[in-house]
Write an enzyme that holds these catalytic residues in place. Structure first.
Site, PDB file in Angstrom:
ATOM      1  N   LYS A  93       0.867  -1.193   0.000  1.00 12.47           N
ATOM      2  CA  LYS A  93       0.000   0.000   0.000  1.00 12.47           C
ATOM      3  C   LYS A  93       0.888   1.221   0.000  1.00 12.47           C
ATOM      4  O   LYS A  93       2.009   1.188   0.508  1.00 12.47           O
ATOM      5  CB  LYS A  93      -0.867   0.019   1.269  1.00 12.47           C
ATOM      6  CG  LYS A  93      -2.100   0.888   1.154  1.00 12.47           C
ATOM      7  CD  LYS A  93      -3.163   0.195   0.340  1.00 12.47           C
ATOM      8  CE  LYS A  93      -4.520   0.801   0.423  1.00 12.47           C
ATOM      9  NZ  LYS A  93      -5.550  -0.199   0.088  1.00 12.47           N
ATOM     10  N   ASP A 126      -6.903   3.936  -4.891  1.00 16.77           N
ATOM     11  CA  ASP A 126      -7.474   3.797  -3.552  1.00 16.77           C
ATOM     12  C   ASP A 126      -8.201   5.117  -3.268  1.00 16.77           C
ATOM     13  O   ASP A 126      -8.482   5.886  -4.199  1.00 16.77           O
ATOM     14  CB  ASP A 126      -6.358   3.501  -2.529  1.00 16.77           C
ATOM     15  CG  ASP A 126      -6.906   2.969  -1.207  1.00 16.77           C
ATOM     16  OD1 ASP A 126      -7.230   1.775  -1.134  1.00 16.77           O
ATOM     17  OD2 ASP A 126      -7.028   3.745  -0.243  1.00 16.77           O
TER      18      ASP A 126
HETATM   19  N1  GLU Z   1      -7.147  -0.115  -3.159  1.00 10.79           N
HETATM   20  C1  GLU Z   1      -7.931  -1.283  -3.362  1.00 10.79           C
HETATM   21  C2  GLU Z   1      -7.998  -2.108  -2.080  1.00 10.79           C
HETATM   22  O1  GLU Z   1      -7.832  -1.591  -1.002  1.00 10.79           O
HETATM   23  C3  GLU Z   1      -7.512  -2.083  -4.588  1.00 10.79           C
HETATM   24  C4  GLU Z   1      -6.110  -2.618  -4.577  1.00 10.79           C
HETATM   25  C5  GLU Z   1      -5.668  -3.201  -5.912  1.00 10.79           C
HETATM   26  O2  GLU Z   1      -6.450  -3.291  -6.829  1.00 10.79           O
HETATM   27  O3  GLU Z   1      -4.489  -3.557  -5.990  1.00 10.79           O
HETATM   28  O4  GLU Z   1      -8.304  -3.265  -2.099  1.00 10.79           O
END
Ligand code: GLU
Length: 442
Positions: free
Chosen positions: A124, A164
């Site tokens: 993240k 996100d």
């Molecule tokens: N940000 C999204 C999550 O928290 C998607 C993450 C992604 O697709 O890699 O799941």
């Protein structure tokens, strides 16, 4: 001129934000892990190894504002674990972004990817900015400088960002373009999978925009089937009307016939006991950038959202929104299931109140995994030079997320535990198995 240009530098490191009973969100995530580890009797060495992320990358980078001044911004990328495959997870632009938050979100990505059976680990990233305070040209320069500063810490077969909170497909295409021009010029089109959540025209997947909300609804449908609950007679409330909340509401109302009674976003809280026309709200919100003032509902006080009597509550905003303060109100309003569209919206204290009251929980690592599942589809399509049709994407998403629901349910029964703990156990089992097989180097 950017409103932020003359403000205090947005790079001030933030102290961890305490979350009901914990010093930080990361400690809350660790406590969820520890609880599952206790239930399954996880090996103590594995507990130790999984207690911290593998890499914590912090970059400071200057960005020119439209008025010619400069800001020094701080960006994070946390790589939690990659035993199952590349690090994977979103990039967040929000004023609350700080190290411990990103660490928690990265850990949840590890469990989410594992639970869904994806060949990915958790990552993240984020920048502590309010994106609404910057112009598009400033956001473009911020994103490109951040990508450049991350350098080869990201990569199409190493660590793959996605959208996100506060970022979107435009952010991703800027990241992709910067990465390709910096590191992949000779391989322009084979490096497109350095990010997912791109616009379809830039190599994105059909159905990625709606995927998290759609996945949320598929898990609600799986729950309804298990509990023999009729969704066409159900009522629901959604907190957050961004990408996840808006698509979840649209699909739950439009395809399953459930009735939206109340919604909340950063602009306001609205209610209509007869039901909100979700299609109209979706269009209104896209135009006005918020739900406040929607003519088909009445404005209510922020905290009154939790009092609205309904069957399904979908927290689809930020972390720690449901605590021991509002959980009793939610129980009293007759909610049968909490479906976590957001990451980490419920504190452990609130979890306990729900378990004691018999309110079911579809936890975040299951409920909002549709986004990363379709990110995985995008990644494989890019690698194969393929482009799937929307109906294929939806069918594969439904199959994968329903399968994860069923495996978590089997563990709920086997371990005689609640929904969150069962999902965590299921996720940890796959990671633990991979460590056992591979061993620890050297
Ligand atoms: N940000 C999204 C999550 O928290 C998607 C993450 C992604 O697709 O890699 O799941």
């Amino acid at each position: 001129m950017s409103q932020n240009a003359s403000a205090a530098p947005a790079n001030t490191p933030q102290a961890p934000i305490a979350v009901e009973g914990f010093d930080s969100l990361y400690q809350m995530a660790v406590s969820q892990f520890a609880r599952a580890a206790d239930s399954m009797g996880l090996d103590k060495d594995l507990r130790l190894m999984l207690s911290q992320p593998k890499n914590e990358i912090i970059v400071n980078f200057p960005v020119r504002m439209d008025n010619g001044s400069y800001q020094l911004l701080k960006g994070y990328r946390i790589q939690h674990n990659n035993i199952l495959g590349c690090y994977k997870g979103g990039i967040r632009y929000h004023p609350q972004v700080h190290l411990d938050e990103v660490k928690a979100l990265a850990a949840w990505m590890t469990w989410k990817c594992s639970l869904s059976g994806l060949p990915f680990g958790g990552g993240k990233g984020g920048i502590q900015i309010d994106p609404t305070k910057y112009s598009q040209t400033e956001l473009e320069r911020i994103t490109r400088r951040f990508t450049h500063a991350l350098g080869t810490n990201i990569g199409p077969d190493f660590d793959i960002p996605a959208p996100d909170v506060g970022t979107n497909s435009q952010t991703m295409v800027w990241m992709m373009d910067t990465y390709i021009n910096t590191f992949g010029a000779a391989h322009k089109n084979v490096s497109r999978h350095v990010v997912t959540g791109k616009p379809v025209s830039a190599g994105g997947s059909e159905g990625r925009d709606e995927a998290t909300g759609r996945g949320t609804v598929y898990t609600i449908a799986a729950w309804a089937q298990e509990k023999k609950f009729a969704l066409d007679k159900a009522t629901f409330v959604v907190q957050g009307f961004g990408n996840v909340g808006s698509f979840a509401a649209k699909i739950l109302a439009g395809e399953y016939g459930s009735k939206l009674l109340a919604a909340q976003d950063h602009t306001g809280t609205i209610h209509n006991a007869k039901g909100i026309d979700v299609e109209a709200l979706f269009k209104y919100c896209a135009e006005k950038k918020g739900i406040a003032g929607f003519p088909g509902a009445e404005a209510i006080a922020k905290d009154d959202l939790w009092k609205v009597k309904c069957d399904i509550l979908i927290p689809a905003a930020l972390e720690a929104q449901v605590t021991s303060k509002n959980a009793p109100t939610i129980v009293a309003s007759g909610v049968k299931v909490v479906a976590e569209g957001a990451n980490g919206p419920t504190t452990p204290a609130a979890d306990k109140i729900f378990v004691d009251a018999g309110v079911d929980m579809i936890p975040d690592i299951l409920c909002n995994s549709g986004g990363v599942i379709v990110s995985y589809f995008e990644w494989t399509q890019n690698k194969q030079g393929d482009g799937w049709y929307l109906d294929e994407v939806r069918a594969k998403l439904k199959r994968r997320i329903t399968n994860a629901y069923d495996r978590a349910t089997a563990n709920r029964e086997k371990f005689k535990t609640d929904g969150r703990n069962a999902a965590m156990i299921t996720a940890i089992q796959r990671v633990a198995h991979a460590y056992k097989e591979r061993g620890i180097f050297p």
